[in-house]
Design a protein around this motif. Structure first.
Motif, PDB file in Angstrom:
ATOM      1  N   ILE A 134      21.195  16.244  79.906  1.00 56.85           N
ATOM      2  CA  ILE A 134      20.907  15.256  79.307  1.00 56.85           C
ATOM      3  C   ILE A 134      20.546  16.052  77.168  1.00 56.85           C
ATOM      4  N   GLY A 135      20.453  17.100  77.669  1.00 55.06           N
ATOM      5  CA  GLY A 135      20.128  17.154  76.169  1.00 55.06           C
ATOM      6  C   GLY A 135      18.441  16.983  75.418  1.00 55.06           C
ATOM      7  N   VAL A 136      19.008  15.650  75.679  1.00 59.75           N
ATOM      8  CA  VAL A 136      17.245  14.937  75.279  1.00 59.75           C
ATOM      9  C   VAL A 136      15.706  16.088  75.275  1.00 59.75           C
ATOM     10  N   ASP A 137      15.031  15.666  74.215  1.00 57.97           N
ATOM     11  CA  ASP A 137      14.256  16.835  74.095  1.00 57.97           C
ATOM     12  C   ASP A 137      14.708  18.721  73.440  1.00 57.97           C
ATOM     13  N   GLN A 138      15.914  18.700  72.860  1.00 65.23           N
ATOM     14  CA  GLN A 138      15.822  19.661  72.283  1.00 65.23           C
ATOM     15  C   GLN A 138      15.400  19.514  70.220  1.00 65.23           C
ATOM     16  N   SER A 139      15.588  20.746  69.818  1.00 71.18           N
ATOM     17  CA  SER A 139      15.069  20.589  68.738  1.00 71.18           C
ATOM     18  C   SER A 139      16.209  20.457  68.119  1.00 71.18           C
ATOM     19  N   LEU A 140      16.382  20.461  66.506  1.00 72.28           N
ATOM     20  CA  LEU A 140      17.702  20.170  66.057  1.00 72.28           C
ATOM     21  C   LEU A 140      17.391  22.043  65.534  1.00 72.28           C
ATOM     22  N   ALA A 141      16.588  22.842  65.754  1.00 75.18           N
ATOM     23  CA  ALA A 141      16.686  23.839  65.444  1.00 75.18           C
ATOM     24  C   ALA A 141      17.538  24.242  66.496  1.00 75.18           C
ATOM     25  N   TYR A 147      24.989  24.722  69.353  1.00 73.26           N
ATOM     26  CA  TYR A 147      26.412  23.729  69.011  1.00 73.26           C
ATOM     27  C   TYR A 147      27.004  24.349  67.486  1.00 73.26           C
ATOM     28  N   GLY A 148      26.121  24.742  66.706  1.00 71.22           N
ATOM     29  CA  GLY A 148      27.176  25.158  64.805  1.00 71.22           C
ATOM     30  C   GLY A 148      26.039  23.883  64.430  1.00 71.22           C
ATOM     31  N   GLU A 149      25.882  23.945  63.027  1.00 71.80           N
ATOM     32  CA  GLU A 149      25.037  22.966  62.092  1.00 71.80           C
ATOM     33  C   GLU A 149      25.713  22.067  62.242  1.00 71.80           C
ATOM     34  N   ASP A 150      27.322  21.354  62.110  1.00 74.31           N
ATOM     35  CA  ASP A 150      27.799  20.002  62.351  1.00 74.31           C
ATOM     36  C   ASP A 150      27.180  19.414  63.072  1.00 74.31           C
ATOM     37  N   ASN A 151      27.716  19.817  64.747  1.00 80.04           N
ATOM     38  CA  ASN A 151      27.759  19.261  65.699  1.00 80.04           C
ATOM     39  C   ASN A 151      26.484  19.140  65.930  1.00 80.04           C
ATOM     40  N   GLY A 152      25.647  20.424  66.043  1.00 83.05           N
ATOM     41  CA  GLY A 152      24.097  19.647  66.359  1.00 83.05           C
ATOM     42  C   GLY A 152      23.555  19.159  65.612  1.00 83.05           C
ATOM     43  N   ARG A 153      23.329  19.496  64.024  1.00 85.44           N
ATOM     44  CA  ARG A 153      22.813  18.143  63.775  1.00 85.44           C
ATOM     45  C   ARG A 153      23.806  16.175  63.682  1.00 85.44           C
ATOM     46  N   TYR A 154      24.583  16.477  64.125  1.00 89.82           N
ATOM     47  CA  TYR A 154      24.890  15.080  65.007  1.00 89.82           C
ATOM     48  C   TYR A 154      24.284  15.300  66.385  1.00 89.82           C
ATOM     49  N   LEU A 155      24.402  15.867  67.438  1.00 93.45           N
ATOM     50  CA  LEU A 155      24.087  15.486  68.205  1.00 93.45           C
ATOM     51  C   LEU A 155      22.405  14.950  68.517  1.00 93.45           C
ATOM     52  N   TYR A 156      21.566  16.007  67.312  1.00 91.46           N
ATOM     53  CA  TYR A 156      20.322  15.514  67.600  1.00 91.46           C
ATOM     54  C   TYR A 156      20.215  14.141  67.190  1.00 91.46           C
TER      55      TYR A 156
END
Lengths: 242, 211
Positions: A134-141, A147-156
């Motif tokens: 599900i991707g929950v509980d994952q840190s921004l880092a 997923y890369g900077e842009d997509n990672g931030r979006y997912l967060y």
């Protein structure tokens, strides 16, 4: 009377307490809390396996230390020994001592996260399952690394938006806590998420009645050999079908 | 066509920038806005749904593909509107009263948007009255209800009953979903459809819109 209890480890301390005080022997098998996260069908299959391993003719009943848990008990079948399950939607109701008390609190306090000793100390290792799926509980880092900077931030942002839907975290205190460690941990979690923190007294009488064999129809469902538990999505929580 | 294959690829990979660039390139090459949706975005999201079902993709990948698809839709939507193309249908979506879970609901909303629907997202903890008001005022033919808890599932029935009590049950098709929801439950409460997955929800919405 001799009983077998198959329980989620999230209720470990509470079940140990009520079994220790039971008037007859209760053999206990705890299953991992991680079953909560694997989906209802795999969860029901794992509990069914534990039911099926239980030897014939030894126990008066097999107790299920679970709520319906997102349909995780739906379809469980009694083989040679009857199954007894509390009519609860989830373990929070079990910790609060009644379905009605949980329902009333739930309705009066939308946006509440619940914690108990078991929720704090059990099954952290298996949270990996929901973590990846599900991707929950994952840190921004972690997310930006994957997923890369842009997509990672979006997912967060997308995956932490739920925090804004909640307003408080409640620690259910059963009196079995050895010290203030659990309370402190829950309070710290609330502070980190920006939620109000509160504590609520637990009530183990429902679980006590289960291990004592006091199974009122209004509180427990009983599936006789050959019958199965079926979720009914009403106040009874379960019905029994052949 | 190479450009539009790139569009599908960008959506499947969850690359929003590449999806927007490929959309512009396809339009420049003369591909119509409508075929960008029907021949490229929809099949791309179908593929994403397929990968999700065989557990090749998980929720994060789905969210990223939905994001890439939205990047393309943002370019295409004004063109579709200008050409007078109507959306396939209008969907009012929300998580039912008492329930605050929204990751799955948001995913379905994104997928529906990519599938050519106009989506009115009411958020979480939505009272029946708000579903009814939105469906009437926005003239939506579809209502999508989400719940993640067995304890809040009865609010789906309450909502459907409220549509009936308001005399609007025949005017809308109501679809339901969420982890603990089952086909059988959907039938029991008189829903018009149920889907187990976000991708399936789009196919279901198309069937209901066409019915």
């Amino acid at each position: 009377m001799r009983l077998k209890l198959i329980s989620c480890e999230v209720l470990f301390r509470e079940m140990c307490d009520v079994c220790a005080h039971a008037p007859h022997p209760v053999d206990v098998e705890f299953l991992p809390k991680g079953l909560h996260d694997v989906g209802s069908r795999p969860m029901a299959a794992r509990i069914q396996e534990a039911v099926d391993r239980t030897p014939r003719g030894v126990y008066d009943a097999i107790l299920l230390g679970y709520g319906l848990c997102g349909n995780g008990l739906d379809g469980l079948t009694a083989r040679h020994t009857r199954l007894v399950a509390p009519r609860a939607h989830d373990c929070i109701a079990l910790l609060l001592g009644s379905r009605q008390r949980y329902q009333a609190f739930f309705e009066a306090n939308p946006g509440t996260y619940y914690r108990s000793t078991g929720w704090l100390e059990r099954g952290k290792d298996v949270q990996q399952l929901s973590h990846d799926a599900i991707g929950v509980d994952q840190s921004l880092a972690e997310l930006t690394r994957k997923y890369g900077e842009d997509n990672g931030r979006y997912l967060y942002d997308a995956l932490t938006r739920y925090c804004a839907n909640y307003s408080q975290l409640v620690f259910i205190e059963t009196g079995l806590e050895p010290d203030a460690k659990f309370l402190d941990e829950a309070a710290a979690e609330a502070a980190e998420k920006g939620w109000r923190f509160d504590r609520l007294p637990g009530d183990l009488e429902w679980l006590r009645r289960m291990v004592e064999g006091v199974w009122a129809e209004s509180e427990f469902v009983i599936a006789m050999p050959g019958q199965r538990l079926v979720a009914s999505y009403d106040t009874a929580v379960y019905e029994v079908k052949p | 066509m190479a450009d539009t294959d790139e569009l599908q690829e960008a959506v499947i990979k969850g690359d929003a920038k590449a999806a927007a660039a490929a959309t512009q390139a396809a339009l420049a090459a003369g591909v119509t806005p409508l075929s960008i949706v029907t021949e490229h975005l929809v099949p791309a999201m179908d593929e994403v749904g397929r990968r999700f079902e065989c557990q090749d993709y998980f929720v994060p990948e789905m969210l990223l593909s939905a994001r890439a698809m939205k990047a393309s839709m943002e370019i295409v939507r004004p063109l579709l509107a200008a050409s007078g193309a109507e959306p396939i249908g209008r969907v009012v979506i929300g998580t039912v009263q008492g329930d605050l879970h929204d990751i799955g609901k948001n995913l379905v909303a994104s997928m529906l948007e990519g599938g050519g629907f106009e989506v009115i997202d009411l958020g979480v903890n939505v009272e029946p009255r708000r579903f009814i008001e939105a469906a009437s005022s926005r003239n939506a033919g579809l209502v999508a209800l989400s719940a993640l808890l067995t304890v809040t599932m009865p609010a789906m029935k309450t909502t459907i009953d409220a549509f009936a009590a308001a005399g609007l049950r025949e005017k809308v098709k109501i679809m339901v979903g969420g982890a603990p929801v089952t086909e059988q439950y959907a039938n029991t409460i008189g829903a018009d459809g149920y889907s187990e997955s976000a991708a399936g929800a789009v196919a279901l919405a198309r069937r209901l819109a066409a019915a």
